[in-house]
Enzyme design. Structure first.
Site, PDB file in Angstrom:
ATOM      1  N   HIS A  85      -7.110  -2.273  -9.217  1.00 38.96           N
ATOM      2  CA  HIS A  85      -6.068  -1.327  -9.638  1.00 38.96           C
ATOM      3  C   HIS A  85      -5.589  -1.605 -11.052  1.00 38.96           C
ATOM      4  O   HIS A  85      -4.982  -0.744 -11.672  1.00 38.96           O
ATOM      5  CB  HIS A  85      -4.926  -1.233  -8.610  1.00 38.96           C
ATOM      6  CG  HIS A  85      -3.915  -2.329  -8.647  1.00 38.96           C
ATOM      7  ND1 HIS A  85      -3.933  -3.401  -7.785  1.00 38.96           N
ATOM      8  CD2 HIS A  85      -2.830  -2.520  -9.431  1.00 38.96           C
ATOM      9  CE1 HIS A  85      -2.898  -4.189  -8.036  1.00 38.96           C
ATOM     10  NE2 HIS A  85      -2.207  -3.679  -9.031  1.00 38.96           N
ATOM     11  N   ASP A 221      -9.531  -5.870  -3.818  1.00 46.29           N
ATOM     12  CA  ASP A 221      -8.917  -5.318  -5.032  1.00 46.29           C
ATOM     13  C   ASP A 221      -9.255  -6.165  -6.277  1.00 46.29           C
ATOM     14  O   ASP A 221      -8.415  -6.864  -6.802  1.00 46.29           O
ATOM     15  CB  ASP A 221      -7.393  -5.253  -4.823  1.00 46.29           C
ATOM     16  CG  ASP A 221      -6.692  -4.382  -5.858  1.00 46.29           C
ATOM     17  OD1 ASP A 221      -7.314  -4.070  -6.898  1.00 46.29           O
ATOM     18  OD2 ASP A 221      -5.528  -4.019  -5.635  1.00 46.29           O
ATOM     19  N   SER A 655      -0.111  -8.838 -10.707  1.00 50.24           N
ATOM     20  CA  SER A 655      -1.384  -8.369 -10.189  1.00 50.24           C
ATOM     21  C   SER A 655      -2.495  -8.896 -11.072  1.00 50.24           C
ATOM     22  O   SER A 655      -2.399  -8.838 -12.297  1.00 50.24           O
ATOM     23  CB  SER A 655      -1.429  -6.844 -10.166  1.00 50.24           C
ATOM     24  OG  SER A 655      -0.848  -6.396  -8.979  1.00 50.24           O
TER      25      SER A 655
HETATM   26  N1  ARG Z   1       1.487  -2.310  -4.633  1.00 52.97           N
HETATM   27  C1  ARG Z   1       0.588  -2.902  -5.590  1.00 52.97           C
HETATM   28  C2  ARG Z   1       1.278  -3.010  -6.977  1.00 52.97           C
HETATM   29  O1  ARG Z   1       2.455  -2.755  -7.064  1.00 52.97           O
HETATM   30  C3  ARG Z   1      -0.714  -2.184  -5.665  1.00 52.97           C
HETATM   31  C4  ARG Z   1      -0.654  -0.816  -6.261  1.00 52.97           C
HETATM   32  C5  ARG Z   1      -1.974  -0.128  -6.402  1.00 52.97           C
HETATM   33  N2  ARG Z   1      -2.413   0.492  -5.168  1.00 52.97           N
HETATM   34  C6  ARG Z   1      -1.988   1.713  -4.713  1.00 52.97           C
HETATM   35  N3  ARG Z   1      -2.452   2.159  -3.569  1.00 52.97           N
HETATM   36  N4  ARG Z   1      -1.160   2.474  -5.377  1.00 52.97           N
HETATM   37  O2  ARG Z   1       0.752  -2.812  -8.033  1.00 52.97           O
HETATM   38  N1  ASP Z   2       0.928  -4.790  -7.192  1.00 48.67           N
HETATM   39  C1  ASP Z   2       1.773  -5.399  -8.210  1.00 48.67           C
HETATM   40  C2  ASP Z   2       1.137  -5.395  -9.607  1.00 48.67           C
HETATM   41  O1  ASP Z   2       0.391  -4.515  -9.932  1.00 48.67           O
HETATM   42  C3  ASP Z   2       2.171  -6.771  -7.803  1.00 48.67           C
HETATM   43  C4  ASP Z   2       3.448  -6.777  -6.999  1.00 48.67           C
HETATM   44  O2  ASP Z   2       4.321  -5.945  -7.260  1.00 48.67           O
HETATM   45  O3  ASP Z   2       3.562  -7.649  -6.150  1.00 48.67           O
HETATM   46  O4  ASP Z   2       1.458  -6.189 -10.458  1.00 48.67           O
END
Ligand code: ARG
Ligand code: ASP
Length: 767
Positions: A85, A221, A655
């Site tokens: 991502h 990921d 991330s």
């Molecule tokens: N929650 C994670 C972060 O805040 C992954 C986000 C990417 N994935 C998604 N399905 N939107 O970045």
């Molecule tokens: N998914 C988040 C990021 O892209 C990480 C988090 O918020 O824990 O940095």
């Protein structure tokens, strides 16, 4: 009664002592603040092996990826590992219908197949220094906010001028502890970063939005990039002749995996936390701000979802946008629930009571900090009429009505012409043409019109956003419009903004004619009216109060540290390099449920839904699984590990951060947190805050067995720390990667060589 007393004691002890796992620590302060605890938890490294100015250390493998994610070097050829991502934008930019890298994945078979990414950078941290004294020279308590800031700006300019930097180095200065301390970061930035590999979306984004922020998780990921350097291994702009970068250090990868209770360390660039807010601020967030932004996104997402289900093309166009909007929508819902379930407000109140009690026993402290908590009450109360309007504005005008992006380009075009004539106009036009192409490629006016009608209606009826609501209603009345659907009909029927050809035709005329056309556009006119109202009635005052709050927060932080001298405080995240550490650990999300910290490929198969856009699985992966053909990457009992959980304190920006084991090897790749613990940005709670990592063995398995890109694995250094005797013999020996055997300090220069750093942790008191 007894229960109440016990509860009070519990709350008191959790607010006064640092909670296990909590904290995002500065790497150069680990020796003074954390090394002992980390070693007690199982770490076999020294602080010096994590951060050193004079020799290669873990920090030299940690890379700020484009400024928004973290990545790490995993070979002596500059190979970079980050999340799928995080690399999504780059993967998408190389994707076409013929070469659908999002759908099918991408694997460069040799260096010359690796793909350039203009604009993407990889930034290393050379050293970190305390520059508080220089930054606060001449700053006094008597100064107003403005005077203080102007003195600090002057000091910063002087400091930058007086600091001797190496040829490719830059100096970045950031405030910590809300402006009580300052650190400078000497950085080296590489601008030639190429895409090397990415799994298909069915692996890299498996579970998509349904599984986002959730455990149990089964997402691979990850993606791979490579840093290229010019002659002498130095930073260079993209050039065919650039060579793979040879790092000072790269992370070996452990094939031994993790078990519950193992020590883990996360090294990266967390973006933003707000751990030291007063209760009144948390209350406003929980009761006013989060519900408003959740409701707005909820409305927008419902419209997007319905249209995406109807039309395959729309689904592709909106997949990435939907994911972006849904990501924080879901996070805020979890955050609010978590703040409530962990009694964040009671904890804040207890802390504030204790703070006040201490002040009351010490007149000097009372004189210094006694006004702060009451002032917070006043300021947040003063903010209340503006905070909703501002959040509505950002969410509605700034994000969810997509056409507002084009309107904002038009506004800049108009002001560029009015300021700098033809030249200004042409220059700005040149900048937006490319961006308009990518905007219209994925734009559906049909969807946007529905979003416009729904969100303007919400804004127009918002109790807490009276000025804007009035302005909306006036607009309707003034134009004889009955309701927001009719407004949308009228505005969208006649606006050129919805159609790229019309916009290009308008702006490609001579500037004077273009301006006339733009200013007559109904969507443009509506947007200008609302944003003028916002600027006149909300923005200035909103900023001003926030400035006053920031100043209080600086003094409150200093006060907390001075009043509770035995407590260990970590500085809120601010997109600078941090170390966090914890253990591999499960949790109990609800009464009667316990989550294991480890998942396997069996769980992917359990979730598998053929043809579903979130839970489909590639055929090859099904075959490898059916044959249990896991290569050397399986666990001892023949399972394929996929993800694991830890009690490491992380946030957005972390991330792509490496999860590092007790010996300094990479065991996983951080990519998310669990839903129940997303309030960790405001109120970390060790019982339910967990970070989610992909197991390094799953990454290797996908690269090697699934993608047949074994040549990439050959570049890496795979180790067996549990069975390697040299590791067990000498406790403090870091598993040195091969690349680090040769002397590799190519970036040597006066400022990095042979210097002793004076490190004194900040203990509060403030100025
Ligand atoms: N929650 C994670 C972060 O805040 C992954 C986000 C990417 N994935 C998604 N399905 N939107 O970045
Ligand atoms: N998914 C988040 C990021 O892209 C990480 C988090 O918020 O824990 O940095």
């Amino acid at each position: 009664m007894i229960n109440k007393i016990l509860l009070a004691i519990f709350l008191l002890s959790t607010t006064l002592t640092l909670r296990a796992g909590e904290g995002m620590w500065l790497p150069q302060l680990l020796k003074a603040l954390n090394e002992g605890e980390m070693q007690t938890m199982g770490m076999k490294l020294t602080a010096e092996q994590i951060y050193s100015v004079n020799q290669g250390s873990l920090k030299d493998a940690i890379v700020h990826f484009g400024g928004f994610c973290t990545s790490e070097v995993i070979s002596d050829q500059g190979l970079l590992l980050t999340n799928h991502h995080c690399g999504y934008g780059q993967i998408q930019s190389h994707t076409s219908l013929e070469n659908n890298y999002i759908k099918n994945g991408f694997w460069a078979k040799s260096l010359n197949e690796e793909l350039a990414n203009p604009g993407l950078f990889a930034r290393f941290i050379v050293r970190i220094d305390d520059v508080t004294e220089a930054m606060l020279a001449g700053v006094t308590d008597q100064m107003s906010n403005k005077e203080r800031q102007s003195q600090i700006d002057k000091n910063m300019a002087k400091l930058k001028e007086n600091t001797k930097l190496g040829k490719f180095e830059d100096l970045m200065i950031r405030p910590f502890y809300h402006g009580n301390q300052y650190f400078s970061f000497t950085t080296v930035t590489y601008n030639d970063v190429r895409l090397v590999g990415a799994p298909p979306e069915m692996i890299g984004k498996f579970g998509a939005d349904t599984d986002n922020w959730e455990w149990p998780r089964h997402t691979g990921d990850f993606s791979l990039f490579r840093i290229y350097a010019g002659p002498n291994n130095e930073p260079a702009e993209y050039n065919e002749n650039n060579k793979p970068y040879n790092p000072k250090h790269f992370l070996p990868i452990s094939l031994d995996g993790v078990e519950e209770g193992d020590f883990t360390l996360i090294f990266g660039f967390p973006g933003r936390t707000n751990q030291y807010l007063p209760g009144v601020a948390v209350e406003q967030l929980v009761e006013t701000v989060n519900p408003a932004r959740i409701a707005i996104r909820d409305a927008a997402l419902k419209i997007l979802d319905a249209e995406m289900r109807k039309d395959e093309k729309v689904k592709i166009q909106y997949a990435s946008k939907f994911a972006r909007v849904a990501n924080y929508w879901k996070k805020w819902i979890g955050e609010n629930q978590g703040l409530t379930s962990t009694n964040a407000l009671t904890k804040k109140a207890t802390l504030e009571k204790e703070f006040t009690k201490k002040l009351n026993t010490n007149l000097t402290l009372k004189g210094k900090y006694g006004d702060i908590l009451p002032a917070f009450q006043d300021k947040y109360k003063a903010l209340e009429p503006y905070v909703l309007s501002a959040n509505y504005y950002n969410e509605i005008m700034g994000r969810n009505i997509e056409a507002m992006r084009i309107v904002s380009y038009m506004r800049r075009l108009v002001s560029s012409y009015e300021k700098s004539g033809d030249d200004g106009y042409e220059k700005y036009k040149g900048r937006i043409l490319g961006r308009m192409d990518s905007f219209y490629k994925n734009y559906s006016p049909k969807i946007d019109k529905q979003v416009f009608a729904r969100l303007t209606e919400m804004y127009g009826n918002a109790d807490g956003a009276k000025e804007i609501a009035a302005s909306m209603q006036n607009y309707l009345m003034g134009n004889g419009i009955r309701d927001y659907n009719q407004l949308a009909d009228q505005v969208f029927a006649k606006s050129m903004v919805l159609d790229k050809t019309a916009v290009l035709a308008a702006i490609n005329q001579n500037p004077a004619a273009a301006l006339e056309k733009i200013k007559a556009d109904p969507l443009y006119k509506f947007a200008v009216k609302i944003s003028d109202t916002y600027q006149e009635k909300i923005e200035g005052r909103y900023r001003e109060i926030n400035g006053e709050i920031a100043d209080l927060q600086r003094r409150y932080m200093a006060g907390l540290m001075e009043v509770f001298p035995d407590r260990r405080f970590w500085p809120d995240a601010n997109s600078t390099m941090r170390v966090t550490y914890g253990k591999v650990q499960g949790y109990q999300p609800r009464d009667g449920i316990t989550y294991n910290p480890l998942t396997t490929l069996d769980g992917v198969i359990e979730k598998y839904q053929p043809g579903d856009y979130e839970f489909d699985v590639p055929k090859k992966l099904l075959e490898l699984n059916a044959a249990r053909d896991y290569g050397e990457y399986a666990t001892k009992d023949g399972k394929m590990p996929v993800c694991f959980l830890g009690s490491n304190h992380t946030t957005g920006g972390n991330s792509g951060s490496p999860a590092i084991d007790a010996n300094g090897n990479l065991v996983g790749l951080n990519f998310d947190r669990v839903w129940e613990g997303t309030m960790s940005d405001i109120n970390y709670d060790p019982s339910i805050c967990r970070n989610i990592m992909v197991d390094a063995r799953y990454i290797l398995f996908i690269i090697d067995k699934y993608a047949g890109a074994g040549h990439l694995v050959k570049e890496m250094k795979l180790v067996h720390p549990r069975t390697d005797s040299s590791n067990n013999k000498s406790k403090k020996k870091m598993n040195k990667p091969v690349g680090a055997k040769k002397p590799q300090m190519q970036l040597k220069n006066e400022s990095t060589e042979g210097t002793k750093q004076k490190v004194v942790p900040y203990r509060g008191g403030g100025r």
